[in-house]
Design a protein around this motif. Structure first.
Motif, PDB file in Angstrom:
ATOM      1  N   THR A   1       1.288   6.860  -9.339  1.00  0.00           N
ATOM      2  CA  THR A   1      -0.058   7.331  -8.999  1.00  0.00           C
ATOM      3  C   THR A   1      -0.500   6.677  -7.699  1.00  0.00           C
ATOM      4  O   THR A   1      -0.338   5.462  -7.533  1.00  0.00           O
ATOM      5  N   TRP A   2      -1.033   7.486  -6.798  1.00  0.00           N
ATOM      6  CA  TRP A   2      -1.633   6.989  -5.562  1.00  0.00           C
ATOM      7  C   TRP A   2      -3.102   7.388  -5.539  1.00  0.00           C
ATOM      8  O   TRP A   2      -3.507   8.383  -6.145  1.00  0.00           O
ATOM      9  N   VAL A   3      -3.901   6.633  -4.811  1.00  0.00           N
ATOM     10  CA  VAL A   3      -5.327   6.932  -4.647  1.00  0.00           C
ATOM     11  C   VAL A   3      -5.588   7.198  -3.178  1.00  0.00           C
ATOM     12  O   VAL A   3      -5.292   6.359  -2.321  1.00  0.00           O
ATOM     13  N   ASN A   4      -6.130   8.377  -2.874  1.00  0.00           N
ATOM     14  CA  ASN A   4      -6.331   8.729  -1.472  1.00  0.00           C
ATOM     15  C   ASN A   4      -7.666   8.186  -0.948  1.00  0.00           C
ATOM     16  O   ASN A   4      -8.408   7.502  -1.639  1.00  0.00           O
ATOM     17  N   ASN A   5      -7.984   8.532   0.288  1.00  0.00           N
ATOM     18  CA  ASN A   5      -9.133   7.934   0.970  1.00  0.00           C
ATOM     19  C   ASN A   5     -10.471   8.323   0.347  1.00  0.00           C
ATOM     20  O   ASN A   5     -11.465   7.618   0.528  1.00  0.00           O
TER      21      ASN A   5
ATOM     22  N   GLU B   1      -2.409   3.992   4.690  1.00  0.00           N
ATOM     23  CA  GLU B   1      -1.220   4.364   3.928  1.00  0.00           C
ATOM     24  C   GLU B   1      -1.585   5.065   2.626  1.00  0.00           C
ATOM     25  O   GLU B   1      -2.752   5.100   2.221  1.00  0.00           O
ATOM     26  N   CYS B   2      -0.560   5.592   1.960  1.00  0.00           N
ATOM     27  CA  CYS B   2      -0.779   6.501   0.842  1.00  0.00           C
ATOM     28  C   CYS B   2      -1.509   5.854  -0.325  1.00  0.00           C
ATOM     29  O   CYS B   2      -2.187   6.547  -1.084  1.00  0.00           O
ATOM     30  N   ASN B   3      -1.399   4.542  -0.493  1.00  0.00           N
ATOM     31  CA  ASN B   3      -2.087   3.890  -1.609  1.00  0.00           C
ATOM     32  C   ASN B   3      -2.902   2.695  -1.137  1.00  0.00           C
ATOM     33  O   ASN B   3      -3.134   1.749  -1.899  1.00  0.00           O
ATOM     34  N   SER B   4      -3.350   2.720   0.120  1.00  0.00           N
ATOM     35  CA  SER B   4      -4.162   1.623   0.646  1.00  0.00           C
ATOM     36  C   SER B   4      -5.413   1.420  -0.194  1.00  0.00           C
ATOM     37  O   SER B   4      -5.764   0.295  -0.559  1.00  0.00           O
ATOM     38  N   LEU B   5      -6.105   2.515  -0.516  1.00  0.00           N
ATOM     39  CA  LEU B   5      -7.347   2.393  -1.265  1.00  0.00           C
ATOM     40  C   LEU B   5      -7.072   1.969  -2.702  1.00  0.00           C
ATOM     41  O   LEU B   5      -7.807   1.145  -3.271  1.00  0.00           O
ATOM     42  N   GLY B   6      -6.018   2.497  -3.315  1.00  0.00           N
ATOM     43  CA  GLY B   6      -5.676   2.097  -4.679  1.00  0.00           C
ATOM     44  C   GLY B   6      -5.373   0.615  -4.774  1.00  0.00           C
ATOM     45  O   GLY B   6      -5.794  -0.071  -5.720  1.00  0.00           O
TER      46      GLY B   6
ATOM     47  N   LEU C   1     -12.059   8.822  -8.842  1.00  0.00           N
ATOM     48  CA  LEU C   1     -12.270   7.570  -9.560  1.00  0.00           C
ATOM     49  C   LEU C   1     -13.620   6.935  -9.267  1.00  0.00           C
ATOM     50  O   LEU C   1     -14.158   6.217 -10.108  1.00  0.00           O
ATOM     51  N   ILE C   2     -14.141   7.177  -8.069  1.00  0.00           N
ATOM     52  CA  ILE C   2     -15.350   6.480  -7.635  1.00  0.00           C
ATOM     53  C   ILE C   2     -16.393   7.510  -7.227  1.00  0.00           C
ATOM     54  O   ILE C   2     -16.118   8.396  -6.413  1.00  0.00           O
TER      55      ILE C   2
ATOM     56  N   PRO D   1       0.804  -1.227   0.000  1.00  0.00           N
ATOM     57  CA  PRO D   1       0.000   0.000   0.000  1.00  0.00           C
ATOM     58  C   PRO D   1       0.833   1.272   0.000  1.00  0.00           C
ATOM     59  O   PRO D   1       0.278   2.363  -0.056  1.00  0.00           O
ATOM     60  N   ARG D   2       2.157   1.155   0.062  1.00  0.00           N
ATOM     61  CA  ARG D   2       2.992   2.350  -0.072  1.00  0.00           C
ATOM     62  C   ARG D   2       3.705   2.392  -1.415  1.00  0.00           C
ATOM     63  O   ARG D   2       4.524   3.279  -1.655  1.00  0.00           O
ATOM     64  N   ALA D   3       3.404   1.443  -2.299  1.00  0.00           N
ATOM     65  CA  ALA D   3       3.935   1.466  -3.658  1.00  0.00           C
ATOM     66  C   ALA D   3       2.864   2.005  -4.593  1.00  0.00           C
ATOM     67  O   ALA D   3       1.664   1.937  -4.317  1.00  0.00           O
ATOM     68  N   SER D   4       3.280   2.542  -5.723  1.00  0.00           N
ATOM     69  CA  SER D   4       2.348   3.162  -6.659  1.00  0.00           C
ATOM     70  C   SER D   4       1.443   2.125  -7.310  1.00  0.00           C
ATOM     71  O   SER D   4       1.719   0.919  -7.304  1.00  0.00           O
ATOM     72  N   LEU D   5       0.348   2.613  -7.900  1.00  0.00           N
ATOM     73  CA  LEU D   5      -0.526   1.734  -8.672  1.00  0.00           C
ATOM     74  C   LEU D   5       0.255   1.034  -9.774  1.00  0.00           C
ATOM     75  O   LEU D   5       0.091  -0.172 -10.020  1.00  0.00           O
ATOM     76  N   GLU D   6       1.107   1.799 -10.451  1.00  0.00           N
ATOM     77  CA  GLU D   6       1.854   1.253 -11.576  1.00  0.00           C
ATOM     78  C   GLU D   6       2.807   0.144 -11.138  1.00  0.00           C
ATOM     79  O   GLU D   6       2.933  -0.887 -11.823  1.00  0.00           O
ATOM     80  N   ALA D   7       3.487   0.332 -10.007  1.00  0.00           N
ATOM     81  CA  ALA D   7       4.411  -0.692  -9.528  1.00  0.00           C
ATOM     82  C   ALA D   7       3.652  -1.954  -9.126  1.00  0.00           C
ATOM     83  O   ALA D   7       4.067  -3.076  -9.442  1.00  0.00           O
TER      84      ALA D   7
END
Length: 896
Positions: A614-618, A530-535, A769-770, A315-321
């Motif tokens: 890219t990260w997705v926030n809460n 975390e920064c990309n938990s939701l993503g 996104l949602i 959850p701390r890595a980017s969507l792309e990774a």
């Protein structure tokens, strides 16, 4: 709208605004100090003087302060009138009589609002030759320097710290021309938002102490737009680099998210990027120093094993990774890398956001709510910037009363005088006391089960068809009715919950309450860790426990772990067995941890400051972050390590990876709109990361090589590692630095806004996104009330802003603000054990094994039967959430 005349020109401005805000929104230059768009008008500095004319016949006019004057239709004013210009010049000369004029050594030099305004006014010669008033400075802790002699008494600092952020240890002392802004005595500023004083102060009174340790002028910092990595809110930041080192982080304005302010973890937690624990070279077991090509070749070889490899995301890595890893190992072999309960909670939150039919607000929308119920969250520690927004929410009733009394909302002192008479209802149900309790209408303390039961009771009071908990006490039933009545009367009610309690029932109760609300403008927001938990949850994947089983059953022999310390996700014994059973362990990460220590192949990953993603926030907002400076080989972005061993060469570029990720998941389809791609240019040029005054480029590497090396070429982003390029008409998502002629400080943001304090021109960064759709049935899994068992306690991790987040723990300045190493106990539990604050106790699991010996701290608000520990501290990682333990008083002559 009102139509006004300014120096012979006619403008349409927003009705009800003050004149200073209207002028700045029009792009006109009018000096000011005390006014701030987030805090309203105080009228303290008298610097925004203009001439107001009664009518077309009036040639003389009268002097008024623009920040204290409401706009009105047919108003006629002059900024350029000689009388106004002379008043402003005389006034700033008086303000500067005691200023030390130490710009060459002041850390605010080059981005100082005071400098900008003195130049704008034309005050370039100092006539005062008398003695100056002097002050002693204070030690304000690890974050803030204090130089009181630069103060011009604008009062911004105390207005932000005390009035806006709810602090109480920074005050103003003295009177007249001898005032002092500081603490009663030396000591660290206690507010979790103290770092904003650096940007709020228009002079150099409060400066960034972490920046002082490796200082550079603003014009010598290379910057890029970025997003904070330290929680799930997605605050926008502008990191600055010099000589290949991250030097500081400042706020980057986003009208929908963080606005003008950051929390101290987001501002000062960047030290991990420069940490001695950074992984700088690939490592193969037995070969500590190998080249990137050798590492890549070995990585490729390991993937050719007979059995498939599995991948563990982060959850701390980017969507792309994460998507690259998922693609590399296959959908069926991709695991999210989350603790099991957290995995369940995030899946539930994602489902509620997709199909629950209730809007998830931005932080700006949160501030417009008029009644709030917080279930199970200590927001100042789990989502700090949201807590700051809720402090403003509590004021909305006073704004409403001000409206009925014809007091304009920007008249700050007048509105604050009404706060004792009117405050928007804020109800907090938490495990123990929170830092928001001072604005709460009512508070409730209980176990996660009890918090959930209260939430279910509130929902039933709002709608009788909602399930009701059994055996609720009279006091709890009365509180539920009170909360329901307040929420029912609200026009814009807000329910806040999250993963802090590690309780599915709490999240389900929050949804039931929101669903039961009659308002059509209701809102429900969840915090995520975390920064990309939701993503990561939107992308989806298998559970971590299933990865353990896959390796344990011999169905796979290799594991790729992406930016994830598994010892923070699962019991240490389980992780030990997993890593020892796996034939090959490949770890991609940026910092040394217990997991990287056991890697067969360790690949050095770039941090957020050196890579893109890219990260997705809460709230479901996708936001792009960009590298501030290039990673030094052999360090690479995680996505680059993963795509380097793929057969499809087109994925070697980030834009192609983003597009593939967007096409693979319907909910992520819009991420390609979060920012322009690498081919974006302005008048044919890339966007410069370096400001036009950037100095020393030809000498920066002279100690290594006399000849100047060429600038690196960035093929993955629209930015250049150079000062060459065009900054005109840059979209907000790509603005690397806020600057405009005559405005060198962060106050220049008004030149980029539609209205001061409003949205950025061309829209705020990020894309939602949602959107809420449909509805879900009532949740009915109401837990029984928590009943403490004699001789047993349940471990309850409690978040702490400076102690719980993995990356910021490696930032040295934060070490001084870590919570005390102790456990929290209810006074009656402590009495049972015959211990007091400071006494050591021994924690023993139900198998009779001693886990830890640690001092006690008595917490009056903690329910009986719970043992409070600081979530995330390494010493507590062996303690599983909600696990039951026994306690006994430790031998005073023991090991402590």
């Amino acid at each position: 709208m009102a139509r006004i005349e300014i120096d012979g020109c006619f403008y349409d401005v927003q009705d009800g605004n003050n004149l200073l805000s209207a002028c700045l929104s029009l792009g006109l230059d009018l000096p000011y100090f005390c006014w701030h768009p987030a805090m309203g008008s105080a009228g303290a500095c008298r610097q925004c003087a203009v001439i107001q004319y009664k009518d077309a016949e009036d040639q003389r006019g009268r002097l008024v302060m623009a920040c204290m004057t409401p706009v009105a239709d047919a108003m006629r004013i002059s900024i350029a009138a000689e009388q106004a210009r002379q008043f402003r010049s005389d006034n700033i000369e008086l303000l500067m009589t005691n200023h030390p004029h130490d710009c060459p050594v002041c850390e605010e030099g080059g981005e100082c609002h005071l400098q900008d305004m003195t130049v704008m006014i034309g005050h370039t010669f100092r006539r005062y030759r008398g003695l100056k008033r002097t002050h002693n400075n204070q030690n304000l802790g690890p974050f803030i320097n204090h130089e009181m002699n630069r103060c011009i008494a604008c009062y911004r600092c105390v207005r932000f710290y005390d009035d806006y952020a709810g602090g109480n240890d920074l005050q103003v002392f003295g009177m007249h021309n001898n005032v002092y802004f500081g603490r009663f005595e030396d000591g660290a500023l206690e507010s979790e938002f103290s770092g904003n004083l650096v940007e709020v102060c228009p002079t150099g009174v409060f400066t960034d102490k972490t920046f002082s340790a490796h200082y550079a002028r603003k014009w010598d910092l290379q910057t890029a737009p970025s997003v904070c990595v330290h929680c799930g809110l997605g605050c926008n930041i502008a990191p600055g680099e010099r000589y290949g080192e991250l030097r500081r982080v400042i706020n980057r304005y986003n009208g929908e998210v963080n606005g003008y302010f950051l929390c101290d973890r987001g501002r000062f937690g960047y030290g991990f990027v420069n940490s001695p624990k950074r992984i700088r070279k690939p490592r193969l077991k037995g070969q500590p120093d190998i080249s990137a090509d050798t590492a890549e070749s070995h990585f490729r070889q390991l993937l050719k094993a007979d059995k498939p490899a599995i991948g563990i995301g982060s959850p701390r890595a980017s969507l792309e990774a994460n998507f690259a890893l998922r693609t590399l190992v296959g959908e069926g072999n991709f695991f999210l890398g989350l603790e099991d309960t957290e995995h369940t909670l995030l899946n539930t939150i994602t489902e509620l956001m997709r199909h629950g039919g209730i809007h998830s607000p931005s932080l700006r929308e949160v501030e417009q709510a008029d009644a709030v119920l917080i279930l199970g969250e200590d927001l100042t520690h789990s989502a700090p910037r949201l807590a700051l927004s809720l402090r403003q929410t509590a004021r909305n009733a006073s704004f409403e009363m001000a409206r009925t009394l014809h007091i304009l909302p920007w008249q700050d002192a007048a509105v604050r005088n009404l706060e004792s008479q009117a405050q928007s209802p804020v109800f907090i149900a938490g495990i123990c006391a929170t830092r928001l309790d001072d604005v709460a209408t009512n508070t409730y303390r209980g176990s996660p089960e009890d918090i959930a039961r209260l939430g279910f009771a509130v929902a039933h009071c709002l709608d009788e068809s909602a399930p009701a908990p059994a055996a609720l006490s009279d006091a709890e039933q009365a509180l539920a009715s009170t909360i329901a009545d307040s929420l029912k009367r609200a026009k814009r009610p807000l329910i806040v919950s999250g993963t802090n309690c590690a309780s599915l029932a709490v999240i389900q109760a929050a949804y039931n309450v929101a669903k039961a609300l009659p308002s059509t403008d209701k809102q429900l927001t969840f915090t995520v860790p975390e920064c990309n938990s939701l993503g990561l949850a939107i992308m989806g994947g298998r559970r971590l426990q299933q990865a353990f089983e896959r390796i344990g059953n011999g169905l796979a022999d290799s594991v790729i772990i992406l930016e994830n310390d598994l010892y923070r996700r699962a019991p240490g014994r389980d992780v030990d067995l997993f890593l020892k059973t796996a034939a090959h362990v490949i770890v991609i990460d940026s910092l040394e941890n217990k997991t990287t220590a056991q890697a067969e192949l360790l690949l050095p990953a770039a941090t957020f400051a050196e890579s893109e993603g890219t990260w997705v926030n809460n709230e479901g907002r996708a936001q792009r972050y960009f590298p501030v400076y290039p990673a030094t080989e052999p360090v690479r972005g995680s996505w680059q390590w993963l795509t380097s061993v793929m057969d499809d060469s087109q994925w070697r570029h980030h834009d192609a990876l983003t597009a593939a990720c967007a096409s693979a998941f319907p909910d992520l389809a819009a991420i390609i709109q979060s920012a322009p791609g690498a081919d974006y240019t302005v008048n044919g040029s890339k966007i410069p990361r370096q400001p036009h005054r950037y100095s020393g480029r030809t000498a920066m590497h002279a100690d290594i090589k006399v000849s100047e090396p060429g600038q690196p070429h960035d093929l993955e982003t629209p930015f250049a590692f150079s000062m060459e390029g065009d900054m005109a008409q840059v979209p907000p998502a790509l603005l690397p630095v806020i600057w405009t002629p005559g405005w060198n400080s962060n106050q220049a943001i008004n030149k980029f806004q539609q209205q001061t304090g409003g949205h950025l021109r061309d829209g705020d960064p990020g894309i939602r996104l949602i959107e809420a759709a449909g509805t879900l049935p009532w949740f009915g899994g109401i837990p029984p009330a928590f009943k403490p068992e004699q001789g047993r306690w349940r471990i309850m991790p409690l978040p702490h802003i400076f102690g719980s987040e993995e990356l910021s723990l490696q930032s040295l300045p934060l070490a001084e603000r870590l919570p005390d190493f102790c456990v929290l106990l209810n006074p009656l539990d402590a009495e049972t054990l015959r211990v007091d604050t400071g006494d050591p106790i021994e924690i023993i699991n139900l198998a009779g094994i001693s886990i830890l010996e640690i001092p006690v701290q008595i917490e009056l608000t903690l329910p009986r039967g719970l043992l409070g520990i600081t979530a995330g501290l390494p010493a507590f990682q062996s303690m599983k959430t909600w696990a039951e333990v026994t306690l006994r008083k430790a031998d005073q002559e023991g090991r402590l």
